[in-house]
Design an enzyme around this catalytic site. Structure first.
Site, PDB file in Angstrom:
ATOM      1  CE1 TYR A  44    -110.171  91.379 -43.336  1.00  0.00           C
ATOM      2  CE2 TYR A  44    -111.341  90.177 -45.030  1.00  0.00           C
ATOM      3  CZ  TYR A  44    -110.930  90.298 -43.720  1.00  0.00           C
ATOM      4  OH  TYR A  44    -111.289  89.341 -42.810  1.00  0.00           O
ATOM      5  CE  LYS A  89    -112.754  85.908 -42.737  1.00  0.00           C
ATOM      6  NZ  LYS A  89    -112.579  84.684 -41.922  1.00  0.00           N
TER       7      LYS A  89
HETATM    8  P1  NAP Z   1    -106.158  84.826 -34.400  1.00  0.00           P
HETATM    9  O1  NAP Z   1    -106.236  84.832 -32.934  1.00  0.00           O
HETATM   10  O2  NAP Z   1    -104.839  85.136 -35.020  1.00  0.00           O
HETATM   11  O3  NAP Z   1    -106.739  83.427 -34.933  1.00  0.00           O
HETATM   12  C1  NAP Z   1    -106.500  82.949 -36.227  1.00  0.00           C
HETATM   13  C2  NAP Z   1    -106.170  81.493 -36.080  1.00  0.00           C
HETATM   14  O4  NAP Z   1    -106.058  80.849 -37.362  1.00  0.00           O
HETATM   15  C3  NAP Z   1    -104.840  81.268 -35.364  1.00  0.00           C
HETATM   16  O5  NAP Z   1    -105.018  80.366 -34.296  1.00  0.00           O
HETATM   17  C4  NAP Z   1    -104.002  80.673 -36.460  1.00  0.00           C
HETATM   18  O6  NAP Z   1    -102.960  79.832 -35.998  1.00  0.00           O
HETATM   19  C5  NAP Z   1    -105.034  79.882 -37.215  1.00  0.00           C
HETATM   20  N1  NAP Z   1    -104.512  79.380 -38.484  1.00  0.00           N
HETATM   21  C6  NAP Z   1    -103.969  80.063 -39.516  1.00  0.00           C
HETATM   22  N2  NAP Z   1    -103.557  79.201 -40.468  1.00  0.00           N
HETATM   23  C7  NAP Z   1    -103.858  77.955 -40.026  1.00  0.00           C
HETATM   24  C8  NAP Z   1    -103.677  76.650 -40.528  1.00  0.00           C
HETATM   25  N3  NAP Z   1    -103.086  76.419 -41.722  1.00  0.00           N
HETATM   26  N4  NAP Z   1    -104.110  75.576 -39.796  1.00  0.00           N
HETATM   27  C9  NAP Z   1    -104.683  75.759 -38.594  1.00  0.00           C
HETATM   28  N5  NAP Z   1    -104.874  76.973 -38.046  1.00  0.00           N
HETATM   29  C10 NAP Z   1    -104.459  78.054 -38.750  1.00  0.00           C
HETATM   30  O7  NAP Z   1    -107.168  85.895 -35.043  1.00  0.00           O
HETATM   31  P2  NAP Z   1    -108.757  86.083 -34.918  1.00  0.00           P
HETATM   32  O8  NAP Z   1    -108.993  87.508 -35.253  1.00  0.00           O
HETATM   33  O9  NAP Z   1    -109.267  85.532 -33.652  1.00  0.00           O
HETATM   34  O10 NAP Z   1    -109.299  85.245 -36.155  1.00  0.00           O
HETATM   35  C11 NAP Z   1    -110.255  84.223 -36.026  1.00  0.00           C
HETATM   36  C12 NAP Z   1    -111.300  84.318 -37.122  1.00  0.00           C
HETATM   37  O11 NAP Z   1    -112.070  85.499 -36.920  1.00  0.00           O
HETATM   38  C13 NAP Z   1    -110.750  84.401 -38.529  1.00  0.00           C
HETATM   39  O12 NAP Z   1    -111.577  83.667 -39.416  1.00  0.00           O
HETATM   40  C14 NAP Z   1    -110.872  85.883 -38.836  1.00  0.00           C
HETATM   41  O13 NAP Z   1    -110.929  86.167 -40.221  1.00  0.00           O
HETATM   42  C15 NAP Z   1    -112.192  86.166 -38.149  1.00  0.00           C
HETATM   43  N6  NAP Z   1    -112.501  87.588 -37.919  1.00  0.00           N
HETATM   44  C16 NAP Z   1    -111.660  88.336 -37.154  1.00  0.00           C
HETATM   45  C17 NAP Z   1    -111.969  89.687 -36.952  1.00  0.00           C
HETATM   46  C18 NAP Z   1    -111.049  90.562 -36.144  1.00  0.00           C
HETATM   47  O14 NAP Z   1    -111.155  91.791 -36.249  1.00  0.00           O
HETATM   48  N7  NAP Z   1    -110.190  90.012 -35.306  1.00  0.00           N
HETATM   49  C19 NAP Z   1    -113.124  90.250 -37.518  1.00  0.00           C
HETATM   50  C20 NAP Z   1    -113.951  89.435 -38.280  1.00  0.00           C
HETATM   51  C21 NAP Z   1    -113.640  88.109 -38.475  1.00  0.00           C
HETATM   52  P3  NAP Z   1    -101.444  80.442 -36.060  1.00  0.00           P
HETATM   53  O15 NAP Z   1    -101.447  81.658 -35.209  1.00  0.00           O
HETATM   54  O16 NAP Z   1    -100.626  79.314 -35.580  1.00  0.00           O
HETATM   55  O17 NAP Z   1    -101.189  80.787 -37.504  1.00  0.00           O
END
Ligand code: NAP
Length: 258
Positions: free
Chosen positions: A158, A165
């Site tokens: 990570y 984070k």
């Molecule tokens: P996700 O569907 O891939 O969402 C991440 C989003 O961030 C995507 O829409 C991505 O857009 C966007 N992004 C990245 N760079 C960007 C930029 N420069 N400007 C605007 N948007 C941008 O994945 P997710 O898991 O739902 O993640 C959402 C949040 O949840 C994140 O903060 C992640 O760390 C957190 N989280 C996830 C998990 C897990 O297991 N999934 C667990 C804990 C926390 P593009 O696709 O166009 O790059």
């Protein structure tokens, strides 16, 4: 019976890439409670996907926003001011680190990789909240971020995203303090692993998810909809006394030692 009614509220949701995105689960929960929604998409690559998903909310503005572009960020809030005239809820569900920073050792992290991860995953939260305050301060509001346990504990691979984070969670507490007098609440959900696009980019994600499943008191991984429901709660008046909080939605994984 008390239910959550957000029909007089508006929300901006950033971070919908597809139907697995945690941002989408939260948007669906908010939308289900009657909230008027606005979405952003990062670039043309995802515009079609996001447009297809959000078609069920035909009145929802869909606005281009790469959070590294100040011009685009300003454009989002100018559009919200024109179309909504106010903002009640801001959902920041965005994170990014270069692939090379999510493989191998943290020790080898390059300054540019560190900068990119911290800018997109943590600074953008501060900056977006800063822009949202003028649209929230007359009536109060709620800001929500998404974080992960690697801010506090070691999760191999990570790497720099753990640093991002940690910075994000500090931002939640600091902004909760600064915005409390304006009745703007700032919270985060610390989610367990959910197989989204970003999560799959983390080396060893499947191993991480099965470890969580085996160790969590609930004996399973959480569903995106459970993160969405917790987001709805935190953004609603049901959570009016909660700010600066990192709420774990991880099946209890974080409480376990042996
Ligand atoms: P996700 O569907 O891939 O969402 C991440 C989003 O961030 C995507 O829409 C991505 O857009 C966007 N992004 C990245 N760079 C960007 C930029 N420069 N400007 C605007 N948007 C941008 O994945 P997710 O898991 O739902 O993640 C959402 C949040 O949840 C994140 O903060 C992640 O760390 C957190 N989280 C996830 C998990 C897990 O297991 N999934 C667990 C804990 C926390 P593009 O696709 O166009 O790059």
């Amino acid at each position: 019976m008390r239910t959550i009614d957000l029909s007089s509220k508006t929300a901006l949701v950033l971070g919908v890439a597809n139907q697995r995105s945690l941002a989408w689960s939260i948007a669906e929960a908010l939308g289900g409670a009657g909230c008027r929604l606005a979405f952003t998409y990062q670039g043309e690559r995802l515009q079609k996907n996001v447009a297809a998903l959000t078609a069920k909310y035909p009145d929802a503005p869909m606005i281009a926003c790469d959070v590294t572009s100040e011009e685009q960020v300003e454009g989002v809030f100018a559009r919200l001011e024109r179309e909504f005239g106010r903002l009640d809820i801001l959902v920041h569900s965005i994170a990014y680190a270069r692939r090379e920073e999510l493989e191998g050792d943290f020790l080898g992290t390059k300054l540019e990789g560190w900068r990119i991860a911290l800018e997109i995953s943590a600074y953008s939260f501060l900056n977006l909240t800063h822009h949202a305050v003028p649209l929230m301060e007359k009536h109060g509001g709620s800001v929500l971020a998404l974080t992960y346990l690697a801010s506090q504990r070691v999760v191999p691979s990570y790497n720099v995203m753990g640093s991002a984070k940690a910075a994000l969670e500090h931002g939640v507490r600091q902004l909760a303090y600064e915005l409390g007098p304006k009745n703007i609440r700032v919270n985060a959900i610390s989610a367990g692993p959910v197989a989204t696009l970003s999560a799959r980019g983390i080396s060893g994600f499947s191993r991480m998810a099965s470890h969580h499943r085996a160790k969590a008191p609930l004996g399973r991984n959480v569903r995106g909809t459970e993160v969405g429901d917790a987001g709805l709660f935190l953004c609603s008046d049901m959570a009016s006394g909660i700010t600066g909080e990192i709420l774990f939605v991880d099946g209890g994984f974080n409480v376990m030692a042996v």
